[in-house]
Write an enzyme that holds these catalytic residues in place. Structure first.
Site, PDB file in Angstrom:
ATOM      1  N   LYS A   1       0.823  -1.198   0.000  1.00  0.00           N
ATOM      2  CA  LYS A   1       0.000   0.000   0.000  1.00  0.00           C
ATOM      3  C   LYS A   1       0.869   1.266   0.000  1.00  0.00           C
ATOM      4  O   LYS A   1       2.034   1.261   0.395  1.00  0.00           O
ATOM      5  CB  LYS A   1      -0.932   0.008   1.217  1.00  0.00           C
ATOM      6  CG  LYS A   1      -2.041  -1.057   1.163  1.00  0.00           C
ATOM      7  CD  LYS A   1      -3.093  -0.731   0.121  1.00  0.00           C
ATOM      8  CE  LYS A   1      -4.154  -1.813  -0.019  1.00  0.00           C
ATOM      9  NZ  LYS A   1      -5.106  -1.843   1.097  1.00  0.00           N
TER      10      LYS A   1
ATOM     11  N   ARG B   1      -3.833 -10.571   3.824  1.00  0.00           N
ATOM     12  CA  ARG B   1      -4.023 -10.535   2.369  1.00  0.00           C
ATOM     13  C   ARG B   1      -2.793  -9.875   1.747  1.00  0.00           C
ATOM     14  O   ARG B   1      -2.545  -8.687   1.960  1.00  0.00           O
ATOM     15  CB  ARG B   1      -5.294  -9.760   2.026  1.00  0.00           C
ATOM     16  CG  ARG B   1      -5.658  -9.763   0.552  1.00  0.00           C
ATOM     17  CD  ARG B   1      -6.985  -9.043   0.318  1.00  0.00           C
ATOM     18  NE  ARG B   1      -7.342  -9.051  -1.086  1.00  0.00           N
ATOM     19  CZ  ARG B   1      -6.982  -8.099  -1.951  1.00  0.00           C
ATOM     20  NH1 ARG B   1      -6.261  -7.066  -1.534  1.00  0.00           N
ATOM     21  NH2 ARG B   1      -7.342  -8.177  -3.226  1.00  0.00           N
TER      22      ARG B   1
END
Length: 353
Positions: A294, A329
């Protein structure tokens, strides 16, 4: 009416030895905690030792503490059962032409995409999460027919190979087709708010579903995200979505929650969520963390591009494991599995000394 109290487990321990009555196990994970932060929106937070916390709580507070300590049952995904007493890895398999993480490396070749998914499973991923619509900041919606055409051939191949498949979609029609093709879990970044038919599809299927927090849509979510208190606001929003899912006929035991790192959050918001992640165990559902690659990692490391965010991704995954996250994840499955195996080995030794 009294202000609601939020409970955040803290003062984590590797093992409970010598702490009888002074430590509790966190959501059936490999982490114990010896104190609880009692948080109110309008008052100062207080750290209370576990041995004293019962005296500080009323009935609703004790119910939250019971949810925090309750083991999470395994996920039953067709013929596969995924235990949640240790962190499990969910491998990300995007089959979009504009994925932020791989620039569409798996788009247009179902066989190659499925082979990549099988490789992630062989490396230790318990679940492969297949997505056909980009929901990165700024992404625009696509026709659900195009989304289905991307994911269905991949799901069929993975399911046929015995892989546990999750379908990352917010569209009910794609959910229905994906479940028929062999997907056993729905991962909805909109928490069943995007498509009014979605909750009914999941309820009828009786499958697990991930409810992820978001603010705004992918097109607008990073324009000006704003919260009164991001940790408590996200917690309350997820509690409301759990209630809505239950009202639609979805069993609470089938619900997984995800705080939605990067979905309508600034760097400060994301860091607050990571530091307070254990709070979400009070919802009583398995906890998923999706922080892999991210932008927050780049923001903390001289704007490192996506391809150079492995170290940060592993740091965030381990931070999640240490706070009892049940599902991680990730894009980089072998490296994450190695870090979790080393972490697990350290915990195993601590528990046998």
């Amino acid at each position: 009416m009294a202000e609601p109290v939020y409970l955040r487990p803290t003062a984590f321990l590797d093992a409970p030895f010598g702490s009888l009555g002074k430590a509790l196990r966190l959501a059936g994970s490999l982490t114990w905690f010896s104190a609880v932060e009692l948080i109110e929106r309008r008052g100062p937070a207080r750290i209370v030792p576990v041995a004293e916390v019962d005296a500080e709580l009323d009935g609703p507070g004790r119910a939250i503490l019971a949810r925090i300590t309750a083991p999470r049952p395994p996920l039953v995904l067709g013929p596969r059962t995924v235990p949640l007493d240790t962190p499990q890895v969910m491998g990300i398999l995007n089959v979009t032409p504009d994925s932020f993480s791989d620039a569409g490396a798996h788009h247009g070749d179902a066989a190659a995409a499925a082979s990549a998914g099988i490789g992630m499973a062989a490396a230790g991923a318990a679940i492969i999460d297949v997505g056909g619509e980009s929901t990165r900041p700024g992404a625009r919606p696509i026709w659900e027919g195009d989304e289905a055409a991307r994911v269905l051939p991949v799901i069929e191949r993975l399911a046929g190979a015995g892989t546990a498949v999750s379908l990352d979609t917010r569209n009910a029609a794609v959910m229905a087709q994906g479940l028929k093709a062999g997907a056993r879990l729905i991962n909805d970044v909109s928490a069943l708010t995007h498509d009014p038919r979605a909750a009914g599809i999941v309820a009828d299927a009786g499958c697990p579903v991930v409810l992820m927090h978001h603010q705004g849509t992918p097109e607008t979510m990073q324009d000006a995200p704003d919260y009164e208190d991001v940790l408590l606001d996200v917690y309350d929003w997820l509690a409301e979505r759990i209630a809505a899912a239950e009202a639609a006929g979805i069993e609470r035991s089938q619900i997984i929650v995800d705080p939605g790192i990067g979905f309508g959050k600034t760097l400060r918001h994301n860091l607050a969520l990571m530091n307070g992640l254990a709070l979400f165990h009070g919802l009583g559902c398995p906890l998923m963390l999706g922080a892999s690659r991210k932008r927050m990692i780049g923001a903390l490391d001289n704007e490192a591009p996506v391809g150079r965010r492995l170290g940060g991704s592993l740091a965030l995954a381990l931070a999640g494991a240490m706070q009892g996250a049940h599902l991680l994840r990730v894009h980089d499955v072998p490296e994450t599995m190695q870090s979790i195996r080393v972490w697990r080995g350290m915990r195993d030794v601590a528990l046998t000394l």
